[in-house]
Design an enzyme around this catalytic site. Structure first.
Site, PDB file in Angstrom:
ATOM      1  N   LYS A   1       4.377   0.346   9.183  1.00 49.69           N
ATOM      2  CA  LYS A   1       4.189   1.713   8.769  1.00 49.69           C
ATOM      3  C   LYS A   1       3.737   2.985   9.554  1.00 49.69           C
ATOM      4  O   LYS A   1       4.138   3.946   9.642  1.00 49.69           O
ATOM      5  CB  LYS A   1       3.688   1.675   7.382  1.00 49.69           C
ATOM      6  CG  LYS A   1       4.569   1.224   6.106  1.00 49.69           C
ATOM      7  CD  LYS A   1       3.918   1.205   4.952  1.00 49.69           C
ATOM      8  CE  LYS A   1       2.882   0.044   4.931  1.00 49.69           C
ATOM      9  NZ  LYS A   1       2.360  -0.033   3.690  1.00 49.69           N
TER      10      LYS A   1
ATOM     11  N   ARG B   1       5.413 -13.343   9.837  1.00 48.18           N
ATOM     12  CA  ARG B   1       5.836 -12.019   9.623  1.00 48.18           C
ATOM     13  C   ARG B   1       7.271 -12.018  10.345  1.00 48.18           C
ATOM     14  O   ARG B   1       7.914 -12.823  11.169  1.00 48.18           O
ATOM     15  CB  ARG B   1       5.448 -10.848  10.735  1.00 48.18           C
ATOM     16  CG  ARG B   1       4.012 -10.384   9.981  1.00 48.18           C
ATOM     17  CD  ARG B   1       3.418  -9.495  11.221  1.00 48.18           C
ATOM     18  NE  ARG B   1       4.012  -8.296  11.258  1.00 48.18           N
ATOM     19  CZ  ARG B   1       3.352  -7.220  10.599  1.00 48.18           C
ATOM     20  NH1 ARG B   1       2.469  -7.485   9.682  1.00 48.18           N
ATOM     21  NH2 ARG B   1       4.118  -6.143  10.457  1.00 48.18           N
TER      22      ARG B   1
ATOM     23  N   GLU C   1       1.013  -1.204  -0.058  1.00 47.58           N
ATOM     24  CA  GLU C   1       0.115  -0.147   0.033  1.00 47.58           C
ATOM     25  C   GLU C   1       0.974   1.086  -0.044  1.00 47.58           C
ATOM     26  O   GLU C   1       1.843   1.289   0.919  1.00 47.58           O
ATOM     27  CB  GLU C   1      -0.804   0.004   1.190  1.00 47.58           C
ATOM     28  CG  GLU C   1      -1.871   1.188   1.228  1.00 47.58           C
ATOM     29  CD  GLU C   1      -2.800   1.152   2.298  1.00 47.58           C
ATOM     30  OE1 GLU C   1      -2.682   0.441   3.452  1.00 47.58           O
ATOM     31  OE2 GLU C   1      -3.615   2.138   2.342  1.00 47.58           O
TER      32      GLU C   1
HETATM   33  P1  ATP Z   1       2.667  -2.451   8.055  1.00 44.18           P
HETATM   34  O1  ATP Z   1       2.207  -3.277   9.201  1.00 44.18           O
HETATM   35  O2  ATP Z   1       4.057  -2.059   7.948  1.00 44.18           O
HETATM   36  O3  ATP Z   1       1.810  -1.149   7.819  1.00 44.18           O
HETATM   37  P2  ATP Z   1       1.228  -3.587   6.012  1.00 44.18           P
HETATM   38  O4  ATP Z   1       0.881  -5.175   5.789  1.00 44.18           O
HETATM   39  O5  ATP Z   1       0.038  -2.696   6.433  1.00 44.18           O
HETATM   40  O6  ATP Z   1       2.431  -3.468   6.825  1.00 44.18           O
HETATM   41  P3  ATP Z   1       1.475  -3.240   3.064  1.00 44.18           P
HETATM   42  O7  ATP Z   1       2.023  -2.162   2.145  1.00 44.18           O
HETATM   43  O8  ATP Z   1       0.105  -3.802   2.974  1.00 44.18           O
HETATM   44  O9  ATP Z   1       1.791  -3.043   4.679  1.00 44.18           O
HETATM   45  O10 ATP Z   1       2.274  -4.718   3.095  1.00 44.18           O
HETATM   46  C1  ATP Z   1       2.567  -5.469   1.705  1.00 44.18           C
HETATM   47  C2  ATP Z   1       2.737  -6.958   1.774  1.00 44.18           C
HETATM   48  O11 ATP Z   1       3.897  -7.001   3.022  1.00 44.18           O
HETATM   49  C3  ATP Z   1       1.834  -7.578   2.842  1.00 44.18           C
HETATM   50  O12 ATP Z   1       1.637  -8.611   1.908  1.00 44.18           O
HETATM   51  C4  ATP Z   1       2.240  -7.738   4.279  1.00 44.18           C
HETATM   52  O13 ATP Z   1       1.861  -9.399   4.377  1.00 44.18           O
HETATM   53  C5  ATP Z   1       3.577  -7.987   3.933  1.00 44.18           C
HETATM   54  N1  ATP Z   1       4.424  -7.245   5.004  1.00 44.18           N
HETATM   55  C6  ATP Z   1       4.124  -6.438   5.968  1.00 44.18           C
HETATM   56  N2  ATP Z   1       5.049  -6.474   6.912  1.00 44.18           N
HETATM   57  C7  ATP Z   1       5.801  -7.612   7.008  1.00 44.18           C
HETATM   58  C8  ATP Z   1       6.729  -8.173   8.068  1.00 44.18           C
HETATM   59  N3  ATP Z   1       7.056  -7.770   9.071  1.00 44.18           N
HETATM   60  N4  ATP Z   1       7.084  -9.627   7.679  1.00 44.18           N
HETATM   61  C9  ATP Z   1       6.696  -9.961   6.552  1.00 44.18           C
HETATM   62  N5  ATP Z   1       5.850  -9.680   5.542  1.00 44.18           N
HETATM   63  C10 ATP Z   1       5.395  -8.349   5.924  1.00 44.18           C
HETATM   64 MG    MG Z   2      -1.430  -3.803   4.796  1.00 46.74          MG
END
Ligand code: ATP
Ligand code: MG
Length: 579
Positions: free
Chosen positions: A282, A272, A38
């Site tokens: 984020k 994760r 995102e």
């Molecule tokens: P954040 O928790 O940092 O806001 P998010 O999941 O909301 O992360 P996205 O941009 O939606 O952010 O994430 C894109 C992809 O990255 C998703 O498929 C998510 O599963 C993966 N992802 C996010 N954080 C991690 C992590 N700590 N370890 C592994 N994969 C991750």
């Molecule tokens: Mg997300």
């Protein structure tokens, strides 16, 4: 140990197994993955794990990986984030070629599928407010996770609207006839389902918000659980890899695919990445940036890819780390020291050795011919013969490290003190003859010594035992440097675990920030070769650690970030010298 980042590697991890099984059984005849960031922040090392996995799984099975911006949340998204994300993925060596997609390009497609689902009687327009919806679902009373014993929810009074009425109302939602929040489109699943997410989840909400790509064209926006599986399906994604927190969303993922009758993408979850002494979310990183606890998303203390890059991390070291952490279904906390270990391993092979003095003290060689400069040959990288040698100027006035001189040495201190001899790396053996001290402050202003001309290159012809070797920089030719030394951004291993404050008020993760995470040494000196360092160039400053040139450098002052200390060797040396 799973080595999923090595295409052609063993591939014995559970995701490879699932994929192999799907290909064997004929469920899919090719592999298509996607990374769906995102654009509401910069990528961190957790995202990096995700996209390295997405790209390398595709590569391993001869498939392709798409980059799709998951941009259905107009308030927080922005084009600058899109650019930053693309730059960081590319830097890690992942290539999506022309397969760059945007969920916001699918709004018409998603709208049409929503209509299709309404036509089947599987979605309805609801007039309940957000609060009422929570109350009816039972979420308001549920204290913890989605699987807790929550009493069954209650159907909305609008749940049994006719298909015609739903179609009409949904069209009017899109046309902007209703105010924000007045109505929603909900999936008609099961208000008594033990998984709260299946209690008629929201598909669309009304939100008059300017979207960075679609502007004001839409006033209704699809929600993640609806948009994501159908976007995957649109691109023919076979394996939609995501982190564990989406596991409870999987029944919903499958439900929308079934109801919309689209390509049967399969969601697979993995643990994760969590790293000690930092936060990988984020939301929290944005807070650090916005409230200026750090200098920006690329502050070298940040766990963002851009921060790691600026700090001096190499893509190889990050890949090696991710691959050694491996794949699991259970979340764990990885010590940040392990990331640093992977980095050190990589830099040790590649970084050029140079000499620099961070806390300078003048060393005057009393018996050196005034004005004379000799050139000394120095090895660029003992780990890599091909890296060659360079010439270092040596003269009668050098900078040495403040802590390499002691007026009153502790036992086993082998560096400079009155009467003691040390080897100047690549130079001569010198013997300390005295020092000059500021009578008021007590500070040592300079140290005096004599050199032995027969010891050029550091060898003592008479096999004299000289235990200490110190680094130096010839003062006349020295290049002014600013060195930035970093500690962990957070003191606590798990910064988000915050106890209440002494006054009983809830603490925040900011209470765990390390006040000493940045030390700036602005009077440092480097050997002449550092004058031509370009931002991003990496070096080992002998005895001090690995450093990377920072973009803040100017022609007058080169700025270097300490990437990581030498610890393994330096701690031992230091421990011996000062114990
Ligand atoms: P954040 O928790 O940092 O806001 P998010 O999941 O909301 O992360 P996205 O941009 O939606 O952010 O994430 C894109 C992809 O990255 C998703 O498929 C998510 O599963 C993966 N992802 C996010 N954080 C991690 C992590 N700590 N370890 C592994 N994969 C991750
Ligand atoms: Mg997300």
């Amino acid at each position: 140990m799973a080595d999923f980042s090595t295409p052609g590697g063993s591939g014995n991890d559970f995701i490879s197994e699932f994929i192999r099984e799907d290909l064997r059984s004929g469920r899919f005849d090719q592999v298509r993955t996607r990374f769906p960031p995102e654009p509401n922040g910069w990528l961190h090392i957790g995202h990096c794990k995700a996209f390295v996995l997405d790209f390398s799984m595709a590569e391993r099975f001869g498939g392709l990986c798409n980059l799709r911006f998951d941009d259905t949340n107009p308030e927080k998204e922005d084009q600058t984030y899109v650019e930053a994300i693309k730059r960081d993925i590319r830097w890690m060596g992942c290539d999506w070629a022309d397969r760059e997609y945007y969920a916001s390009d699918y709004y018409d497609y998603l709208y049409d599928l929503a209509v299709k689902i309404i036509r089947k009687g599987s979605a309805y327009v609801d007039d309940l407010s957000d609060e009422e919806v929570s109350l009816y679902r039972g979420t308001a009373s549920a204290s913890a996770g989605a699987f807790t014993e929550t009493p069954p929810g209650k159907n909305s009074p609008y749940r049994d609207r006719s298909i015609e009425e739903n179609l009409d109302l949904f069209a009017r939602m899109r046309a902007g006839e209703f105010p924000d929040g007045a109505r929603t489109l909900r999936a008609r699943i099961d208000m008594t389902h033990p998984n709260l997410l299946l209690r008629d989840p929201m598909m669309y909400r009304i939100r008059r918000s300017n979207h960075y790509r679609t502007g004001d064209r839409w006033c209704i926006y699809p929600l993640y659980d609806f948009a994501h599986p159908l976007s995957d399906a649109k691109e023919g994604i076979t394996h939609s890899l995501c982190s564990m927190e989406y596991e409870i969303h999987r029944p919903l993922y499958d439900w929308f695919i079934r109801e919309a009758e689209v390509f049967p993408s399969r969601q697979i979850e993995f643990a994760r990445l969590n790293l000690s002494h930092t936060v990988l979310s984020k939301r929290w990183l944005l807070k650090l940036v916005e409230e200026k606890y750090v200098s920006g998303w690329d502050d070298p203390r940040m766990p963002t890819i851009a921060g790691l890059r600026r700090r001096g991390y190499t893509p190889d070291s990050i890949r090696s780390f991710i691959s050694q952490v491996g794949l699991a279904k259970v979340d764990s906390l990885v010590d940040i020291a392990f990331l640093e270990y992977c980095l050190r391993e990589d830099l040790n092979k590649s970084a050029l050795r140079v000499m620099a003095v961070l806390k300078p003290l003048k060393l005057i060689i009393e018996n050196w011919e005034r004005g004379k400069t000799e050139m000394m040959e120095a090895v660029n990288n003992p780990e890599d013969e091909g890296a060659g040698t360079r010439q270092l100027p040596f003269s009668g006035e050098l900078w040495i490290e403040e802590e390499d001189f002691a007026e009153n040495p502790l036992p086993k201190y082998y560096r400079l003190y009155p009467g003691n001899a040390v080897r100047l790396r690549y130079g001569y053996i010198v013997t300390c003859t005295g020092f000059d001290k500021d009578p008021v402050t007590g500070r040592i202003r300079s140290v005096r010594c004599t050199y032995d001309p027969s010891t050029r290159g550091g060898d003592a012809p008479d096999n004299r035992k000289v235990r200490g070797t110190i680094h130096w920089v010839s003062s006349r030719e020295a290049v002014p440097l600013e060195a930035r030394l970093y500690g962990h951004l957070f003191k606590a291993e798990r910064p988000l675990a915050v106890p209440d404050g002494p006054d009983g008020r809830p603490g925040t993760f900011l209470d765990n920030l390390n006040p000493d995470s940045l030390e700036v040494l602005d009077g440092a000196w480097g050997e002449p070769s550092l004058a031509s360092a370009a931002p991003g160039d990496r070096f080992q400053f002998e005895r001090l650690g690995y450093f990377a040139a920072d973009p803040d450098s100017t022609p007058d002052r080169r700025v270097f970030n300490r990437t990581v200390g030498l610890r393994d060797t330096w701690a031992k040396v230091k421990g011996k010298a000062t114990q």
